[in-house]
Design an enzyme around this catalytic site. Sequence first.
Site, PDB file in Angstrom:
ATOM      1  N   ARG A 232     -20.773  46.548 -77.355  1.00 27.39           N
ATOM      2  CA  ARG A 232     -20.907  47.997 -77.343  1.00 27.39           C
ATOM      3  C   ARG A 232     -20.001  48.586 -78.415  1.00 27.39           C
ATOM      4  NH1 ARG A 232     -24.970  47.597 -75.543  1.00 27.39           N
ATOM      5  NH2 ARG A 232     -25.991  48.522 -73.741  1.00 27.39           N
ATOM      6  N   GLU A 261     -24.625  56.307 -81.917  1.00 25.19           N
ATOM      7  CA  GLU A 261     -25.878  55.751 -82.421  1.00 25.19           C
ATOM      8  C   GLU A 261     -27.005  56.772 -82.299  1.00 25.19           C
ATOM      9  OE1 GLU A 261     -26.447  52.106 -80.240  1.00 25.19           O
ATOM     10  OE2 GLU A 261     -24.837  51.077 -81.301  1.00 25.19           O
ATOM     11  N   HIS A 280     -28.109  47.782 -83.962  1.00 25.64           N
ATOM     12  CA  HIS A 280     -28.246  47.512 -82.519  1.00 25.64           C
ATOM     13  C   HIS A 280     -29.554  46.762 -82.256  1.00 25.64           C
ATOM     14  CE1 HIS A 280     -26.797  49.098 -78.363  1.00 25.64           C
ATOM     15  NE2 HIS A 280     -27.308  47.874 -78.264  1.00 25.64           N
TER      16      HIS A 280
END
Length: 323
Positions: A232, A261, A280
Site C-alpha cells: 500500500r 492514486e 498499482h
Amino acid sequence: MPHIVLLRGVHQDAIARIEAEPGYTWESVNPDDRGALEKAMAEGDAIIVRATPINEDFLSISPKLGIVARHGVGYDAVDVPQLTKRGIPLTVTALANALSVAEHALALMLSLAKQLPTFDTNTRAGKWTNTDVPTCWDLAGQKVLIVGFGRIGGKVAKLCSAFDMQVLVHDPYVPRNTIVGQGYTPVKLEEGLAQADWVTVHCPSNAETRGMVNSAFLGGMKKGARLINTARGTLVEEQALADALTSGHIAAAGVDVFWDEPVKPGNPLLHAPNMIVTPHSAAATVQCMRRMGLSCVESIVGHFKGELDPDMVINREVLKRND
C-alpha cells in the site's frame, strides 16, 4: 432474488458464475455516473467494488445492500465501521492475488538488479557497449528482509529462497517458530534493516503501519540497499524515500503503489533517481483477475445461502450478529 451491482467490470468467468446461479441478476455501472449509480443501488443487494469509496454517502443510496465484496485485498476506501454498524459483511479475495503480487515484487527486484530499464533505453539508442554501463547484481547470496509475513509475504519468501537469497523475516504477529519452521530467519526490524540488501514490505495499511517507511526506517537501512513496495502506498512517506534515493543512501526502489492514486505528476517518486514505478498493477494478470472475480461471486452467493466463508470476511463480528 439477489441483484448484484458491479462497480466496473469483472472477468467473464465471474459473470458466467453469476448467471449460472438461478434467480441472480447483475448489472455493471460506472460509479462516476451519479444518476446511474443511484438507480442501480436502489435495487442492489450486493456489490463487487474495486476503488470506489464505500462510505456513508454511498450507503445512503443503498437501502437493500447486504454484502460488499472487495475485488482485491486492500480496503482503505471502505468505511468498515459503517458497514459493521449496518450488519453488512465486507469480504476480500484473500486467496486470489497473493501469487500475482509476490511475482510482481520479484519482477521489480529483478528489473532493478539487472538494470533492465536502462539497458532497454540504451539498446534502443544504439548504445551496445559504453563506459556508462550501470552496476548490476545477482540476487543469489543477497539478504532480503520481508516485512510482513502474511499470504503475500510468505510467497515472496519462497520466491526469494528459490533465487538462493538469504531470507530474513520481520512480523511481530507471527510466532518465531513459524518463521523458523519454514526455513527463514526471524529478526527484529532494526536488525533486519541494518543487514538486508533488499527490503520488501507486505503489510496492510492501518494506524500502526501508515507512514512506517519514514526517514528513520530508511536511515536504518543498510547503505546501498534497495526498497520494494507492492503493498500500500500509505506505508511509505514518499518525500522521505525520494530524499534517500537522491542522497544515494538507498540505491534503488521499485513501487507499485502510491499514497494518492492515481499518482499525480508532481509526486516526488516520479522524479527520484533509480526508481521503477508501476500503476498499482501487481494483481492485473489474466489469471488473477479471474480468481478475484470468481472469489467475489462465491462470497456473495455464499452470503445469500448462509454459507459465507468467514476467512474472507473483514468484519467477522457481523456474522455472529446475523446468525
